[in-house]
Motif scaffolding. Structure first.
Motif, PDB file in Angstrom:
ATOM      1  N   VAL A  23       0.694  -1.279  -0.003  1.00 24.76           N
ATOM      2  CA  VAL A  23      -0.151  -0.034   0.105  1.00 24.76           C
ATOM      3  C   VAL A  23       0.925   1.239   0.326  1.00 24.76           C
ATOM      4  O   VAL A  23       0.626   2.226  -0.738  1.00 24.76           O
ATOM      5  CB  VAL A  23      -0.838   0.012   1.152  1.00 24.76           C
ATOM      6  CG1 VAL A  23      -1.878   1.192   1.136  1.00 24.76           C
ATOM      7  CG2 VAL A  23      -1.862  -1.459   1.222  1.00 24.76           C
ATOM      8  N   HIS A  41      -6.182   7.362  -1.229  1.00 23.77           N
ATOM      9  CA  HIS A  41      -5.449   6.129  -1.202  1.00 23.77           C
ATOM     10  C   HIS A  41      -5.888   4.977  -0.279  1.00 23.77           C
ATOM     11  O   HIS A  41      -5.986   3.809  -0.850  1.00 23.77           O
ATOM     12  CB  HIS A  41      -3.872   6.289  -0.730  1.00 23.77           C
ATOM     13  CG  HIS A  41      -2.840   5.207  -1.608  1.00 23.77           C
ATOM     14  ND1 HIS A  41      -2.411   5.083  -2.983  1.00 23.77           N
ATOM     15  CD2 HIS A  41      -2.249   4.371  -0.888  1.00 23.77           C
ATOM     16  CE1 HIS A  41      -1.778   4.217  -3.011  1.00 23.77           C
ATOM     17  NE2 HIS A  41      -1.470   3.654  -1.862  1.00 23.77           N
ATOM     18  N   GLY A  42      -6.158   5.239   0.870  1.00 29.05           N
ATOM     19  CA  GLY A  42      -6.920   4.314   1.672  1.00 29.05           C
ATOM     20  C   GLY A  42      -8.101   3.806   1.328  1.00 29.05           C
ATOM     21  O   GLY A  42      -8.500   2.685   1.522  1.00 29.05           O
ATOM     22  N   TYR A  45      -7.612   0.948  -1.055  1.00 30.87           N
ATOM     23  CA  TYR A  45      -7.299  -0.116  -0.189  1.00 30.87           C
ATOM     24  C   TYR A  45      -8.689  -0.916   0.025  1.00 30.87           C
ATOM     25  O   TYR A  45      -9.090  -2.094  -0.018  1.00 30.87           O
ATOM     26  CB  TYR A  45      -6.508   0.306   1.073  1.00 30.87           C
ATOM     27  CG  TYR A  45      -6.310  -0.803   2.225  1.00 30.87           C
ATOM     28  CD1 TYR A  45      -5.475  -1.752   1.860  1.00 30.87           C
ATOM     29  CD2 TYR A  45      -7.289  -1.008   3.094  1.00 30.87           C
ATOM     30  CE1 TYR A  45      -5.306  -2.766   2.935  1.00 30.87           C
ATOM     31  CE2 TYR A  45      -6.997  -1.684   4.186  1.00 30.87           C
ATOM     32  CZ  TYR A  45      -5.934  -2.834   3.987  1.00 30.87           C
ATOM     33  OH  TYR A  45      -5.930  -3.517   4.966  1.00 30.87           O
ATOM     34  N   ALA A 203      -2.596  -0.476  -3.904  1.00 32.40           N
ATOM     35  CA  ALA A 203      -3.331  -0.038  -2.774  1.00 32.40           C
ATOM     36  C   ALA A 203      -4.587  -0.945  -2.533  1.00 32.40           C
ATOM     37  O   ALA A 203      -4.762  -1.854  -1.629  1.00 32.40           O
ATOM     38  CB  ALA A 203      -3.969   1.191  -2.679  1.00 32.40           C
ATOM     39  N   GLY A 206      -3.279  -4.582  -1.697  1.00 36.27           N
ATOM     40  CA  GLY A 206      -3.150  -4.844  -0.160  1.00 36.27           C
ATOM     41  C   GLY A 206      -4.432  -5.227   0.238  1.00 36.27           C
ATOM     42  O   GLY A 206      -4.525  -5.749   1.256  1.00 36.27           O
ATOM     43  N   GLY A 221      -9.971   1.436   5.290  1.00 37.68           N
ATOM     44  CA  GLY A 221      -8.867   2.178   4.524  1.00 37.68           C
ATOM     45  C   GLY A 221      -8.310   3.323   5.332  1.00 37.68           C
ATOM     46  O   GLY A 221      -7.250   3.832   5.099  1.00 37.68           O
ATOM     47  N   MET A 224      -5.105   2.492   7.300  1.00 36.61           N
ATOM     48  CA  MET A 224      -4.271   2.223   6.456  1.00 36.61           C
ATOM     49  C   MET A 224      -3.563   3.427   5.970  1.00 36.61           C
ATOM     50  O   MET A 224      -2.420   3.427   5.448  1.00 36.61           O
ATOM     51  CB  MET A 224      -4.644   1.087   5.576  1.00 36.61           C
ATOM     52  CG  MET A 224      -3.643   0.865   4.494  1.00 36.61           C
ATOM     53  SD  MET A 224      -2.283  -0.396   5.288  1.00 36.61           S
ATOM     54  CE  MET A 224      -3.014  -1.836   5.914  1.00 36.61           C
ATOM     55  N   SER A 228       0.282   4.315   5.982  1.00 40.34           N
ATOM     56  CA  SER A 228       1.112   4.419   4.766  1.00 40.34           C
ATOM     57  C   SER A 228       1.681   5.756   4.861  1.00 40.34           C
ATOM     58  O   SER A 228       2.934   5.722   4.221  1.00 40.34           O
ATOM     59  CB  SER A 228       0.051   4.372   3.725  1.00 40.34           C
ATOM     60  OG  SER A 228      -0.551   3.206   3.544  1.00 40.34           O
TER      61      SER A 228
END
Length: 290
Positions: A23, A41-42, A45, A203, A206, A221, A224, A228
């Motif tokens: 990630v 980004h999360g 995920y 991402a 992961g 997410g 995370m 990250s």
């Protein structure tokens, strides 16, 4: 703590760090190479985990879910870069934060429309569903070992692409000095698109891998994403090797912190980050300013 228990905790730390590396490596590529702060980004995920649930439910195959989820995320990344993200290059960070926060809201709304607010479980592949018996009372899931092996192979592929291929050379050139690379005739339009899409796909990958050993739930997410960013800052912005070192360090700190210092385990990660930044303000493998 006996040696077997210590070994189990070490494997847990490596497995956690390996997923975190996938990630975080996508985030450091987008942040370090494109200069875009992607707060969504999360959310990707989380999207990967939900895709793992849905595709496994439809096809009965986790392998199909793995491949299909990564492909869907990669295509989504290309579309997002083409339509939205390319407008942010060179813009101030406020515009990037606002757009990526908007993406979080859109993705969460799509998740709610498609899957609701229920918590879901994803079964690992049948051939990875067993456990290795270590003692009479202690066993270790085969799937967790498989995650370690898979993430190691994925890391080797990432490092090979960056170090040994033409696109990797362009990515490294853009990371070091984008303006000089442009003067030399390197066009970054297509590279930017693929770098962003690869970051989104990593991402989602992961999230797909973690789904069988964790529940799939709304907002998964968020934590995370924070971790990250911690890994990216620890390792050095734009450094994939730094992300690997940072992810492993966070995995070890979190796992053994919960074992030996449970009362303060929630802050140990940030204590480690502060200590590293006092030692190397640009991160462990980040470029140090002269």
């Amino acid at each position: 703590m006996d040696l077997i228990t210590l070994g189990v905790q070490l494997l847990n730390a490596v497995q956690y760090g390996a997923v975190l590396f996938l990630v975080a490596s996508g985030l450091t590529l987008v942040f370090g190479i494109l200069g875009v702060i992607n707060l969504a980004h999360g959310a990707f995920y989380m999207l990967g985990a939900y895709l793992a649930y849905w595709i496994t439910l439809m096809t009965g195959s986790f392998v199909v879910a793995l491949l299909g989820g990564v492909l869907v995320a990669f295509i989504a990344g290309i579309l997002l870069e083409t339509v939205f993200v390319r407008l942010l290059y060179g813009r101030d960070h406020l515009a990037q934060v606002l757009l990526s926060f908007g993406l979080i809201l859109v993705i969460d709304e799509i998740r709610q429309l498609l899957f609701g607010k229920d918590v879901h479980a994803v079964a690992p592949p049948a051939w990875l569903s067993g456990s290795i018996q270590l003692t009479d009372n202690l066993s270790y899931p085969v799937y967790r070992l498989a995650i370690c092996v898979f993430c190691l192979m994925a890391a080797l592929v990432i490092f090979f692409v960056i170090a040994r291929t033409k696109i990797g050379m362009i990515v490294r050139a853009g990371s070091e000095n984008r303006e000089m690379a442009r003067v030399l005739g390197i066009k970054f339009d297509r590279v930017n698109r693929y770098v962003f899409a690869a970051g989104i796909a990593l991402a989602a990958l992961g999230g797909i891998l973690i789904a069988p050993i964790s529940t799939v739930f709304p907002g998964m997410g968020d934590g995370m994403l924070i971790l990250s960013f911690v890994v990216v800052v620890l390792g050095g912005i734009g450094s994939v090797a730094g992300a690997a070192v940072g992810a492993l360090l966070i995995g070890l700190t979190d796992t053994f912190g919960k074992v030996f210092f449970p009362s303060v385990s929630s802050i140990l990660i940030y204590v480690v980050m502060a200590a590293v930044l006092l030692w190397r303000p640009s991160g462990i493998l980040g470029r140090q300013d002269a």
